[in-house]
Design a protein around this motif. Structure first.
Motif, short mmCIF file in Angstrom:
data_model
loop_
_atom_site.label_atom_id
_atom_site.label_comp_id
_atom_site.label_asym_id
_atom_site.label_seq_id
_atom_site.Cartn_x
_atom_site.Cartn_y
_atom_site.Cartn_z
N ASP A 1 0.09 0.97 1.60
CA ASP A 1 -0.98 1.16 2.57
C ASP A 1 -1.23 2.55 1.96
O ASP A 1 -2.07 2.88 2.97
CB ASP A 1 0.21 1.72 3.86
CG ASP A 1 0.57 0.35 4.16
OD1 ASP A 1 0.45 -0.44 3.90
OD2 ASP A 1 1.73 0.70 5.42
N THR B 1 -5.13 -1.86 -2.09
CA THR B 1 -6.51 -3.19 -2.21
C THR B 1 -7.38 -3.01 -1.14
O THR B 1 -8.61 -3.81 -1.53
CB THR B 1 -5.20 -4.01 -1.43
OG1 THR B 1 -3.56 -3.95 -1.81
CG2 THR B 1 -6.18 -5.78 -0.84
N THR B 2 -7.22 -1.90 -0.11
CA THR B 2 -8.87 -2.48 0.27
C THR B 2 -10.31 -1.66 -0.32
O THR B 2 -11.01 -1.79 -0.92
CB THR B 2 -8.45 -0.79 1.27
OG1 THR B 2 -8.14 -1.14 2.40
CG2 THR B 2 -10.16 -0.49 2.73
N ASP C 1 -12.60 9.22 5.67
CA ASP C 1 -12.91 9.30 7.11
C ASP C 1 -12.37 9.31 8.29
O ASP C 1 -12.42 9.24 9.12
CB ASP C 1 -13.71 7.55 7.44
CG ASP C 1 -12.28 7.20 6.97
OD1 ASP C 1 -12.09 6.36 8.33
OD2 ASP C 1 -11.93 6.17 5.58
P1 GDP Z 1 -2.58 -0.93 -0.26
O1 GDP Z 1 -1.34 -1.28 0.16
O2 GDP Z 1 -2.73 -0.31 -0.84
O3 GDP Z 1 -3.12 -1.93 -0.92
O4 GDP Z 1 -2.86 -0.65 1.06
P2 GDP Z 1 -3.96 -1.33 1.81
O5 GDP Z 1 -5.31 -1.63 1.26
O6 GDP Z 1 -3.37 -2.32 1.78
O7 GDP Z 1 -4.41 -0.46 3.43
C1 GDP Z 1 -3.82 -0.04 3.86
C2 GDP Z 1 -4.09 0.09 5.16
O8 GDP Z 1 -4.48 1.23 5.19
C3 GDP Z 1 -4.67 -0.96 5.90
O9 GDP Z 1 -4.50 -1.15 7.55
C4 GDP Z 1 -6.89 -0.76 5.60
O10 GDP Z 1 -7.53 -1.26 6.01
C5 GDP Z 1 -6.30 0.69 5.89
N1 GDP Z 1 -7.18 1.58 5.19
C6 GDP Z 1 -7.51 1.70 3.62
N2 GDP Z 1 -8.45 2.40 3.37
C7 GDP Z 1 -8.61 3.24 4.32
C8 GDP Z 1 -9.86 4.04 4.46
O11 GDP Z 1 -10.59 4.06 3.19
N3 GDP Z 1 -9.77 4.39 6.09
C9 GDP Z 1 -9.42 4.42 7.03
N4 GDP Z 1 -9.49 5.05 8.18
N5 GDP Z 1 -8.34 2.77 6.09
C10 GDP Z 1 -8.57 2.90 5.24
#
Ligand code: GDP
Length: 602
Positions: free
Chosen positions: A21, A25-26, A140
């Motif tokens: 989280d 992925t984002t 952000d």
């Molecule tokens: P992963 O488990 O590391 O792959 O995390 P994800 O990419 O699935 O992101 C987890 C959550 O954090 C999701 O709800 C994303 O939308 C949110 N998220 C990821 N990057 C950012 C960011 O730069 N800013 C904000 N506000 N939310 C983010």
């Protein structure tokens, strides 16, 4: 086959790591989106298991950064990102003594800082010697942040309030502190003087895209400056690694491979590790993802190519891949006379990870060669000895191995299983033999659970040992409460200090032994113990006649065997209350008169 060998600089292979989280992925989606939107017509960005940010895109991204990085020239053909973030596939990018990944982005949520998987990722990167930068993500979300989508970080900070900037500073400072605790000097990227010694922290938002261009430019700059030699490859037989083994409709079992060196062609003879033995087979087809716009016109998700060049992600279709093992090396065998050498090489490499030693240690099982290696490394780090390491589900045989160890070393008579199943007959046997199986698809959970269990086991052992020791107690025979003079003597007493339990011997204050306390009673109740202040009746069996050996008002002590006293003083001092300890000192003084070494701990 072409006979002239040519050389080129390949794309560095980049992985994204970090806690769940935190935005891995984002970030990858953002990077892929940037690559697709800004590529030149005809440029392919999608590989199997990986995405490419082509040089043309890097150039465009770097353009607005010219004023910050005036010397940045793009010399690499692009960056190759492994599509699936986290440790699972990273583990499969293994190469003897290292990783196929050239560089990593460690994503840390600025709001949360370091979390368990961040630490785990750092440890893995350290072990594999993969250089990394830190993406301090989600800027952000800082209070009062005013986002400018896709702007470079150094531009967006100009629009921020002093308060938001201070908050950001604080968070970056905290991350740098965490990194320092793990042995790394770290700084915000624009303040780093020597990138060889300092880990760069790039504040980004994977959501708004802020800072992402600097992240890509920085990685580009770093690999160009420090690893260009490592990136030189040539039209030699390919070397790669099996990232995943996959069933594909119409193709059967295929392998997704990352090629990090040389060229792979259709019909090439190659070798990979198999579950039972090395697999030697020929490339039937090399498959690349079909560009999105072509999907409507053609059948299938893949398109065939004749050859691929490092660095690339490609799906290989070939006969006999059912036995293939993810995390296995892949080598093209240039000519069949060399087959034996390659067989030996692959077998040796695999037997470093899959082994059985005749010693006391745990049994570990994992789903791929890569995860097995990661688990083994975690064992090494935690100093847990391993008796058997193998790929595959937990079998009856594994339970037998663990139960053998359990007899001599209970704490190691267990199975640690990563991402594999417990076969029914193994489950049955494990239940019968009392063999614990720790299962998870997160390595640190396995280690944590096992650690907790070992601690409990040790505590139980200590408890058992302590309960077998005679405790110090001091009692006084109450005047007027002689119920029976001997055989057994029954008297009323008050406990003056310590804890009196049935089964222990008592002595006089001059050290004369009297006999064993058989029972403690409080009127009709039989007690397990009596503590300081309690008045109870006790029966004493032995050479005791009240009136001759002892009398009303006499003070008695428990007679603690010499080895018990040593245990109290050395191992279990903390298990005695102050009151008990004071009584113990008195007992030692009494006993010392007969045995000067009583209570001597050297
Ligand atoms: P992963 O488990 O590391 O792959 O995390 P994800 O990419 O699935 O992101 C987890 C959550 O954090 C999701 O709800 C994303 O939308 C949110 N998220 C990821 N990057 C950012 C960011 O730069 N800013 C904000 N506000 N939310 C983010």
């Amino acid at each position: 086959m072409s006979s002239t060998s040519r050389e080129w600089i390949r794309q560095p292979i980049i992985v994204v790591m970090g806690h769940v989280d935190h935005g891995k992925t984002t970030l990858l989606d953002k990077i892929r989106g940037t690559a697709v939107a800004r590529k030149e017509p005809g440029e392919i960005t999608q590989h199997v298991g990986a995405s490419i940010v082509p040089a043309s895109v890097l150039k465009k991204i770097a353009e607005p950064l010219k004023k910050y990085f005036p010397k940045l020239q793009i010399e690499i053909p692009g960056l190759l990102f492994i599509d699936t973030p986290g440790h699972e596939l990273f583990a499969n990018l293994r190469k003897r003594g290292g990783s196929v990944a050239d560089m990593a982005i460690l994503v840390v949520d600025v709001m949360e800082g370091f979390q368990p998987q961040t630490v785990e990722a750092i440890n893995i990167l350290k072990e594999k010697r993969v250089p990394f930068v830190v993406a301090a993500n989600k800027i952000d979300r800082i209070e009062g942040w005013r986002p400018t989508p896709d702007a470079p970080f150094l531009e967006t900070i100009r629009n921020q309030s002093q308060r938001a900037l201070n908050l950001l500073e604080e968070k970056i400072y905290r991350i740098a502190g965490e990194l320092y605790n793990h042995g790394f000097e770290a700084e915000r990227f624009d303040r780093v003087r020597d990138f060889r010694r300092t880990v760069a922290i790039i504040p980004i938002s994977a959501k708004t895209g802020e800072g992402v261009s600097e992240l890509l430019a920085l990685i580009t700059g770093l690999v160009q400056q420090f690893m260009k030699k490592k990136l030189v490859t040539s039209s030699e037989p390919a070397k790669g690694v099996v990232l995943e083994v996959k069933e594909e409709p119409g193709l059967g079992t295929t392998i997704d491979v990352i090629i990090y060196d040389g060229v792979l062609r259709k019909n090439d003879l190659f070798i990979i590790a198999g579950k039972s033995k090395p697999v030697v087979t020929r490339v039937r087809a090399l498959l690349m993802p079909r560009p999105l716009q072509d999907m409507r016109m053609h059948e299938g998700r893949f398109t065939q190519v004749e050859e691929v060049y490092a660095a690339t992600g490609v799906k290989v279709s070939a006969p006999d891949l059912d036995d293939a093992l993810a995390g296995s090396p892949l080598y093209v065998i240039p000519d069949e006379t060399k087959l034996q050498d390659y067989l030996r090489m692959v077998s040796e490499e695999v037997s470093e990870l899959r082994f059985k030693v005749e010693s006391d240690g745990v049994v570990i099982k994992a789903d791929t060669l890569g995860s097995l290696e990661a688990l083994l490394e975690a064992m090494r780090r935690e100093k847990i000895p391993v008796r058997l390491a193998d790929v595959g589900n937990v079998s009856r045989n594994d339970v037998i191995e663990a139960s053998v160890v359990k007899k001599s070393k209970p704490e190691y008579g267990v199975i640690l299983a990563f991402n594999v199943k417990l076969l029914p007959e193994a489950e049955e046997l494990a239940a019968r033999e009392g063999v614990k199986v720790f299962q998870s698809n997160i390595i640190y959970h396995i280690i944590e659970e096992y650690g907790k269990w070992v601690k409990e086991l040790k505590e139980k052992e200590v408890e058992k040992e302590v309960s077998s020791l005679v405790r110090p107690a001091k009692i006084r025979i109450l005047p007027g409460f002689i119920f029976r003079r001997s055989d057994p003597a029954i008297v009323g007493i008050e406990v003056l200090g310590g804890v009196l339990k049935p089964g222990c011997n008592v002595m006089r204050s001059d050290g004369m032994e009297l006999g064993m306390v058989v029972q403690i009673r409080d009127r009709d109740n039989v007690l397990k113990e009596a503590r300081a202040g309690q008045q109870v009746a006790i029966s004493i069996k032995g050479r005791i006649m009240v009136g001759r050996h002892v009398d009303e008002g006499d003070v008695l002590y428990t007679s603690i065997p010499k080895d018990h006293v040593t245990m109290w003083l050395t191992k279990h001092r903390d298990k005695l209350s102050t009151d008990e300890y004071l009584v113990l000192r008195e007992i030692i003084e009494i006993k010392k008169k007969q045995d000067p070494f009583y209570g001597f701990t050297g």
